[in-house]
Design an enzyme around this catalytic site. Structure first.
Site, PDB file in Angstrom:
ATOM      1  N   TYR A   1       0.844  -1.207   0.000  1.00 43.15           N
ATOM      2  CA  TYR A   1       0.000   0.000   0.000  1.00 43.15           C
ATOM      3  C   TYR A   1       0.876   1.253   0.000  1.00 43.15           C
ATOM      4  O   TYR A   1       0.624   2.203  -0.758  1.00 43.15           O
ATOM      5  CB  TYR A   1      -0.909  -0.023   1.221  1.00 43.15           C
ATOM      6  CG  TYR A   1      -1.830   1.170   1.336  1.00 43.15           C
ATOM      7  CD1 TYR A   1      -2.912   1.328   0.477  1.00 43.15           C
ATOM      8  CD2 TYR A   1      -1.622   2.150   2.313  1.00 43.15           C
ATOM      9  CE1 TYR A   1      -3.758   2.423   0.578  1.00 43.15           C
ATOM     10  CE2 TYR A   1      -2.471   3.241   2.433  1.00 43.15           C
ATOM     11  CZ  TYR A   1      -3.531   3.375   1.560  1.00 43.15           C
ATOM     12  OH  TYR A   1      -4.367   4.458   1.670  1.00 43.15           O
TER      13      TYR A   1
ATOM     14  N   LYS B   1       0.996   4.473  -2.651  1.00 44.32           N
ATOM     15  CA  LYS B   1       0.706   5.848  -2.239  1.00 44.32           C
ATOM     16  C   LYS B   1       1.888   6.779  -2.518  1.00 44.32           C
ATOM     17  O   LYS B   1       1.692   7.950  -2.841  1.00 44.32           O
ATOM     18  CB  LYS B   1       0.332   5.876  -0.757  1.00 44.32           C
ATOM     19  CG  LYS B   1      -0.991   5.178  -0.429  1.00 44.32           C
ATOM     20  CD  LYS B   1      -2.199   5.958  -0.927  1.00 44.32           C
ATOM     21  CE  LYS B   1      -2.787   5.475  -2.200  1.00 44.32           C
ATOM     22  NZ  LYS B   1      -3.976   6.265  -2.627  1.00 44.32           N
TER      23      LYS B   1
END
Length: 318
Positions: free
Chosen positions: A185, A189
């Protein structure tokens, strides 16, 4: 987290100017901060496209926004970021309308505990959070440039600061054993921020303002579900942490600031990273690495061409 909750709101819904005549697309706008963003844009007379995967949820969100804002210029746009063909079709569907595009909010995101692949064989969090939005943005870019002054808003996260040592380990993205779920993740990002930096360089000389942001920790079903998995057996702790999260209304303020505030143009904010509630933030060192941003761009462009063919981006990059 506490600093965010008790921070003075630099930007609130009432600060959004009238935006009559503007057209916007918000990805992932059927729930959470996405539907709040679409709702508040519609409230200020924007023609809004709710872009998401589920037709049922998307059309339900459209009807809710129309009811709450008395704005009938709200439409559903089918967009599945797990499929590059779906992304391409969504862009082509919008472009066929011959409308301008003044605001693109790349809000949709995926946070999962398990390793998976998109329909194109791309690690799913990286594919949805970055590659899908990369392709969608580039396909729409000629229209965004023609509609200037316009805005591109890429929703990132403070989680970008928790990447592996290399920032983005391109050669390991599809290795199910290389990273934890949160590292996957975090890399996606970070990619949102790096994409913003490189895209902004390529938009030099235009009136397109491209920025990224951390919206804050938001109290959504996804967030509480992930917290419950991470802190399994510690339900009281999860309950306390949930109380410290922002409401979706507050969570949407920073991306609405980037999408609508006159300050963006007045202060010539380009390629910046914002935190709640519409204030300049500081990225990790990787988030300022222009060499890594260029490497990500080349990787993303080559990956899209590999999956869809060399000509798919030809008009966008001309």
């Amino acid at each position: 987290m506490l600093r965010t909750i008790f921070s003075k709101k630099h930007y609130v819904f009432n600060d959004i100017p009238d935006l009559s005549g503007k057209v916007a697309i918000v990805t992932g706008a059927n729930a959470g901060i996405g539907i709040v963003t679409a709702r508040e844009l519609a409230r200020k007379n924007v023609h809004v496209f709710v872009a998401c995967r589920s037709k049922e949820k998307g059309e339900s969100a459209v009807e809710l926004i129309k009811k709450e804002t008395n704005n009938d210029s709200v439409e559903f746009l089918q967009l599945d970021l797990q499929s590059l063909n779906s992304v391409k079709n969504a862009a082509e569907t919008f472009l066929a309308r011959k409308l301008p595009l003044h605001i693109l909010v790349n809000n949709a995101g995926m946070l999962t505990q398990t390793f998976g692949l998109t329909q194109d064989g791309i690690q799913d969090q990286f594919g949805v959070n970055h590659i899908g939005h990369f392709l969608f943005t580039l396909l729409l870019l000629p229209t965004i440039k023609a509609s200037a002054p316009s805005r591109i808003v890429n929703v990132s996260s403070i989680a970008h600061k928790l990447t592996p040592p290399g920032g983005i380990e391109f050669d390991k993205l599809n290795d199910p054993n290389a990273h934890t779920a949160f590292q996957r993740y975090a890399q996606s990002k970070l990619a949102n921020i790096l994409f913003t930096i490189e895209l902004n360089k390529r938009l030099s000389g235009t009136n397109v303002y491209c920025n990224s942001l951390h919206p804050g920790g938001i109290n959504t079903e996804l967030t509480t579900s992930v917290l419950s998995n991470w802190f399994f057996g510690l339900k009281p702790l999860v309950s306390i942490m949930s109380l410290l999260l922002l409401t979706p209304d507050d969570g949407a303020l920073t991306q609405l600031y980037c999408a609508t505030s006159p300050e963006i143009e007045e202060k010539n904010y380009r390629g910046k990273y914002f935190e709640p509630f519409g204030v300049l933030g500081k990225t990790s060192d990787f988030g300022n690495n222009e060499e890594l941003a260029k490497k990500l761009w080349d990787y993303s462009e080559n990956l899209v061409k590999e999956k869809l063919g060399d000509d798919v981006l030809s008009k966008c990059l001309a």
